[in-house]
Design a protein around this motif. Structure first.
Motif, mmCIF file in Angstrom:
data_model
loop_
_atom_site.group_PDB
_atom_site.id
_atom_site.type_symbol
_atom_site.label_atom_id
_atom_site.label_comp_id
_atom_site.label_asym_id
_atom_site.label_seq_id
_atom_site.Cartn_x
_atom_site.Cartn_y
_atom_site.Cartn_z
ATOM 1 N N CYS A 261 5.508 -33.889 -5.355
ATOM 2 C CA CYS A 261 6.931 -34.212 -5.239
ATOM 3 C C CYS A 261 7.714 -32.898 -5.241
ATOM 4 C CB CYS A 261 7.351 -35.148 -6.378
ATOM 5 S SG CYS A 261 7.819 -34.282 -7.891
ATOM 6 N N HIS B 246 -0.972 -35.511 -2.862
ATOM 7 C CA HIS B 246 0.431 -35.822 -3.112
ATOM 8 C C HIS B 246 1.114 -34.760 -3.974
ATOM 9 C CE1 HIS B 246 3.667 -37.638 -5.632
ATOM 10 N NE2 HIS B 246 4.059 -38.036 -4.441
ATOM 11 N N LYS C 33 9.372 -31.370 -7.328
ATOM 12 C CA LYS C 33 9.361 -30.521 -8.530
ATOM 13 C C LYS C 33 8.208 -29.523 -8.537
ATOM 14 C CE LYS C 33 9.616 -33.834 -11.624
ATOM 15 N NZ LYS C 33 9.875 -34.962 -10.694
ATOM 16 N N ALA C 34 7.122 -29.823 -7.829
ATOM 17 C CA ALA C 34 5.965 -28.918 -7.857
ATOM 18 C C ALA C 34 6.369 -27.507 -7.457
ATOM 19 C CB ALA C 34 4.876 -29.438 -6.927
ATOM 20 N N LEU D 108 4.127 -30.917 -14.781
ATOM 21 C CA LEU D 108 5.542 -31.213 -15.043
ATOM 22 C C LEU D 108 5.796 -32.679 -15.342
ATOM 23 C CD1 LEU D 108 7.092 -28.821 -12.408
ATOM 24 C CD2 LEU D 108 7.079 -28.560 -14.896
ATOM 25 N N CYS E 138 -0.375 -29.690 -11.528
ATOM 26 C CA CYS E 138 1.033 -29.661 -11.906
ATOM 27 C C CYS E 138 1.157 -30.382 -13.246
ATOM 28 C CB CYS E 138 1.901 -30.338 -10.848
ATOM 29 S SG CYS E 138 3.644 -30.379 -11.326
ATOM 30 N N CYS F 234 -0.442 -34.023 -10.507
ATOM 31 C CA CYS F 234 -0.950 -33.776 -9.150
ATOM 32 C C CYS F 234 -1.732 -32.464 -9.063
ATOM 33 C CB CYS F 234 0.220 -33.703 -8.172
ATOM 34 S SG CYS F 234 1.188 -35.195 -8.134
HETATM 35 S S1 SF4 Z 1 4.101 -32.633 -8.198
HETATM 36 FE FE1 SF4 Z 1 5.766 -33.955 -8.891
HETATM 37 S S2 SF4 Z 1 4.793 -35.948 -9.152
HETATM 38 FE FE2 SF4 Z 1 3.152 -34.437 -9.120
HETATM 39 S S3 SF4 Z 1 2.833 -33.880 -11.290
HETATM 40 FE FE3 SF4 Z 1 4.252 -32.386 -10.427
HETATM 41 S S4 SF4 Z 1 6.265 -33.199 -10.947
HETATM 42 FE FE4 SF4 Z 1 4.817 -34.886 -11.163
#
Ligand code: SF4
Ligand SMILES: Nc1nc2c(c(=O)[nH]1)N[C@H]1C(S)=C(S)[C@@H](COP(=O)(O)OP(=O)(O)OC[C@H]3O[C@@H](n4cnc5c(=O)[nH]c(N)nc54)[C@H](O)[C@@H]3O)O[C@H]1N2
Ligand SMILES: Nc1nc2c(c(=O)[nH]1)N[C@H]1C(S)=C(S)[C@@H](COP(=O)(O)OP(=O)(O)OC[C@H]3O[C@@H](n4cnc5c(=O)[nH]c(N)nc54)[C@H](O)[C@@H]3O)O[C@H]1N2
Ligand SMILES: [Mo]
Length: 705
Positions: free
Chosen positions: A44, A42, A46-47, A11, A9, A16
């Motif tokens: 969050c 892990h 937003k993924a 973002l 990810c 992650c």
């Molecule tokens: S899943 Fe969430 S915490 Fe992990 S890199 Fe993506 S946006 Fe950031």
């Protein structure tokens, strides 16, 4: 056909590892990758939005050009050929007529999350060595770069908090539970904090708001916005005064601590108590606990960087780590040794080698503070900025006094944006060049492995094939560079693809062909969850980039800036101060167009302490007027004792209801842009970094008419 793809990810800075399941051309599911050695499964919320970005009907798929019909504006799809030819021609024409400084460049935050942009922007920008280069750096982490440049000899050599092995963590102006960490790649930080306190360690949070992170802390102390440099100076003053300073293993190569101690003499805990709002006994106790811990971390982020004493704060934070021997110590803050060691591959950076034309503000790393962009466009004279290239940035919403910039952009002769969206900034462009979606290109974190709590490396292949007739960000830079080169009579050269550059970077890096690891791209392709290269190791003084590999804490420009800090000892004027706020479902200005992330209650509210509400005759839920030197806004007020009295908090990145913005979902919950009332003149005077926190504001019961 169902397939599972490994994809990092991109973002946020937590990078992650993900497992993305696809069914033919569609995303079926997105989950955390339990085998990723850094993120351990892990993710969050937003993924999941990676899919929404990919599928968003508002995301541009073809270049568009602005067509004016009298006062009306419409956008017409054009071919890449036409878009690239006319962009190159317009930039060159303005360059030839007005000189290179007439070209401006603004690069936004996602640039650093997109390795193609990082590796290829210079294919174009090497022809435009303009003084008018800008980025989100000067609304964010510029003070961190200066502290690293001046102490460690390189702008990007950041000490990384070793949270998993620490005993005592002092955190200022950061909210990693919402932000997922910054200049600190620390996926699953919530669990790591819980582990820290469960093993008897302590987390002490210093913040004007009792944040989601403060809620997990062993202690939280409110601090008056912008007074952290006083607090930090008093911590150090206490260490020196009580003979608790001991650089331990660093002593053989650290200089200047005595000079710093003498310079900090006026800043006793007693002297700063009123101005900071933290009593002297508490300050002394924190200093003693910090010094007594076997391993301790002092770390501060956005809130202590984007404020009036940002550079002083970041310097004092590192001097805390040095003066207690907690730099380069397991459980303290250490430097990484990334597989692709960009720190060794790029220059160290420099400061104040030229100044902005109108206000004379200093450059850093060949960039000027974003806060001068509007005046450089609107002020006539030689060197006036007439054309602008924006890439992955939305400065109308993200830079101080964005309203003034919004108006200034209309005066440009030409603007082009490399961006997938028609938003508050790109609506001013003549041409928008939309790149492929994140799932359509491959990925390597050149930027964030450098800041990670563990040395790992990971390469992700594209999830979907690139659609016919689309270009990656890097290909756009390469194609524009090719055209400009041809026009200037330079021999064409075929650019290497980003993954080829990473392959070389890995082979010639610290785990490359001269090491036992023999890492290259093929190794990473064979290990799509990532390769573990172990915990951070002490590396000093070898890793320093300073002359003679020594750390001189007595930095003249910072010592001189203490005179300005003494002026802040007079205490607060009693007025209201505005600070920002991040929510785990936001990402700066650009992720409000995805239903899953914005559903639920309105998040763009002004938090006000009940005592301040009573003083102003305003009730919870009222619409009220928030004003500053630069403008005013009507905001929805939310009563909350999570902010300290005298402090109000509004998130940034909202305000999507401007004319012509093509973000259907975001517009339905537009909110207001707090940067309409932040101030392009309210800066850290030393670094030129925007002080978007601690802005003096007034609140009135009546909303704007
Ligand atoms: S899943 Fe969430 S915490 Fe992990 S890199 Fe993506 S946006 Fe950031
Ligand atoms: N969900 C989400 N994650 C993000 C982002 C996002 O927008 N949303 N943005 C990403 C980016 S670009 C960045 S740079 C990082 C930022 O990462 P962080 O710095 O961890 O995030 P913030 O939430 O901005 O935390 C700043 C904190 O400083 C506090 N603060 C404000 N003024 C002061 C002050 O004067 N003194 C002190 N001590 N504290 C103060 C604020 O209350 C806030 O809690 O987050 C990244 N991650
Ligand atoms: N008041 C206040 N202001 C702030 C902050 C704050 O806390 N308070 N935070 C500051 C911080 S830390 C930062 S980093 C800045 C961020 O400021 P900016 O970087 O200027 O803005 P973003 O909101 O990140 O906008 C990113 C843009 O990139 C586009 N984009 C996304 N992905 C890609 C991609 O892969 N390629 C291309 N070409 N474009 C892409 C999006 O469509 C969007 O237009 O804001 C700063 N401004
Ligand atoms: Mo940022």
């Amino acid at each position: 056909m169902r397939q599972t793809h490994h994809r990092a990810c991109h973002l946020c800075e937590a990078i992650c590892g993900l497992l993305i399941e696809t069914e033919d051309e569609r995303v079926a599911s997105i989950k955390g990758d339990p085998d990723d050695p850094l993120s351990r499964g892990h993710i969050c919320p937003k993924a999941i939005a990676l899919r929404d970005i990919h599928e968003d009907p508002d995301r541009l798929r073809r270049p568009v050009k602005k067509v004016r019909d009298g006062d009306a504006v419409r956008w017409e799809e054009i071919s890449w050929e036409e878009a690239l030819d006319s962009t190159a021609a317009r930039l060159l024409a303005i360059y030839r007529e007005h000189g290179v400084d007439a070209i401006g460049i603004y690069m936004g935050n996602p640039t650093v999350h997109n390795y193609g942009m990082m590796t290829h922007q210079n294919n174009l920008f090497r022809f435009f060595r303009t003084k008018n280069r800008f980025s989100a750096t000067s609304v964010d982490q510029l003070p961190h770069h200066l502290a690293s440049l001046w102490l460690f000899g390189h702008k990007s050599l950041f000490p990384i908090p070793d949270i998993d092995r620490t005993d005592y963590f002092l955190m200022l102006g950061a909210n990693p539970v919402a932000s997922n960490g910054s200049i600190w790649t620390v996926p699953d930080v919530r669990r790591r904090i819980k582990d820290l306190t469960a093993r008897g360690g302590r987390l002490v949070v210093i913040d004007p708001r009792r944040t989601e992170t403060a809620a997990l802390a062993s202690e939280h102390h409110f601090i008056r916005p912008g007074s952290d440099a006083l607090f930090l100076a008093a911590l150090l003053n206490t260490l020196f005064d009580e003979a608790l300073a001991d650089p331990r293993q660093l002593a053989p190569f650290v200089d200047g601590l005595d000079t710093v101690a003498a310079a900090l003499a006026p800043f006793t805990a007693e002297a700063v108590a009123d101005s900071t709002g933290i009593d002297a006994g508490t300050i002394r106790a924190i200093a003693r606990d910090f010094a007594a811990a076997e391993a301790a971390i002092c770390y501060g982020r956005m809130g202590v960087s984007t404020q009036a004493f940002g550079a002083l704060c970041q310097w004092l934070i590192q001097v805390m780590n040095i003066a207690t021997g907690n730099l380069d110590r397991p459980g303290g803050s250490l430097f990484t040794l990334p597989a692709m060691d960009q720190i060794s591959n790029i220059g160290p950076g420099g400061f104040n080698r030229h100044q902005s034309r109108v206000r004379g503000l200093p450059e850093f790393d060949r960039e000027l503070p974003a806060a001068v962009m509007a005046e450089e466009i609107t002020t006539p004279g030689e060197g006036r900025l007439r054309a602008l290239f924006t890439g992955a940035g939305n400065p109308v919403l993200s830079t101080p006094n964005g309203r003034a910039l919004d108006e200034a952009l209309g005066q440009l002769e030409f603007m082009v944006s490399l961006d997938p969206y028609l938003n508050e900034t790109t609506r001013h462009a003549d041409i928008i060049l939309p790149p492929t979606s994140p799932l359509e290109h491959d990925h390597y974190d050149i930027g964030f492995h450098i800041n990670a709590i563990r040395n790992t490396a990971r390469y992700s292949e594209a999830v979907f094939d690139k659609p016919e007739g689309s270009l990656h960000d890097w290909e756009v830079f390469a194609a524009l560079g090719e055209r400009v080169a041809a026009a200037l009579g330079e021999e064409p050269r075929k650019p290497m693809a980003p993954h080829e550059m990473v392959d070389l970077g890995l082979q010639f890096g610290p785990y490359g062909k001269d090491s036992e690891h023999r890492l290259d791209l093929a190794t990473l392709k064979a290990n799509p969850s990532g390769v573990d290269l172990g915990p951070l190791q002490p590396q000093l003084p070898g890793r320093l980039f300073t002359a003679g590999k020594r750390i001189d804490c007595a930095v003249p420009l910072l010592l001189a800036d203490l005179a300005r800090l003494r002026g802040a000892l007079d205490g607060d004027n009693g007025g209201l101060r505005l600070i920002g706020r991040r929510h785990v479902r936001d990402n700066n200005s650009w992720m409000h167009n995805y239903h899953r992330l914005v559903k639920g209650r309105d998040r763009c509210t002004l938090l006000v302490h009940p005592a301040d509400l009573a003083r102003h005759g305003i009730r919870d839920g009222d619409r009220a007027r928030l004003a500053s030197r630069t403008g005013e806004l009507t905001v929805t007020v939310e009563a909350s004792d999570s902010v300290m009295p005298g402090v109000v908090s509004l998130p940034h990145g909202y305000g999507h209801n401007r004319d012509g913005v093509r973000l259907g979902t975001a517009r339905a919950k537009a909110g207001v842009s707090c940067n309409d009332i932040t101030d392009d003149r309210w800066l850290d005077a030393l670094s030129g970094n925007a002080a978007v926190n601690g802005v003096p504001v007034t609140l009135a019961a009546a909303p704007l008419p």
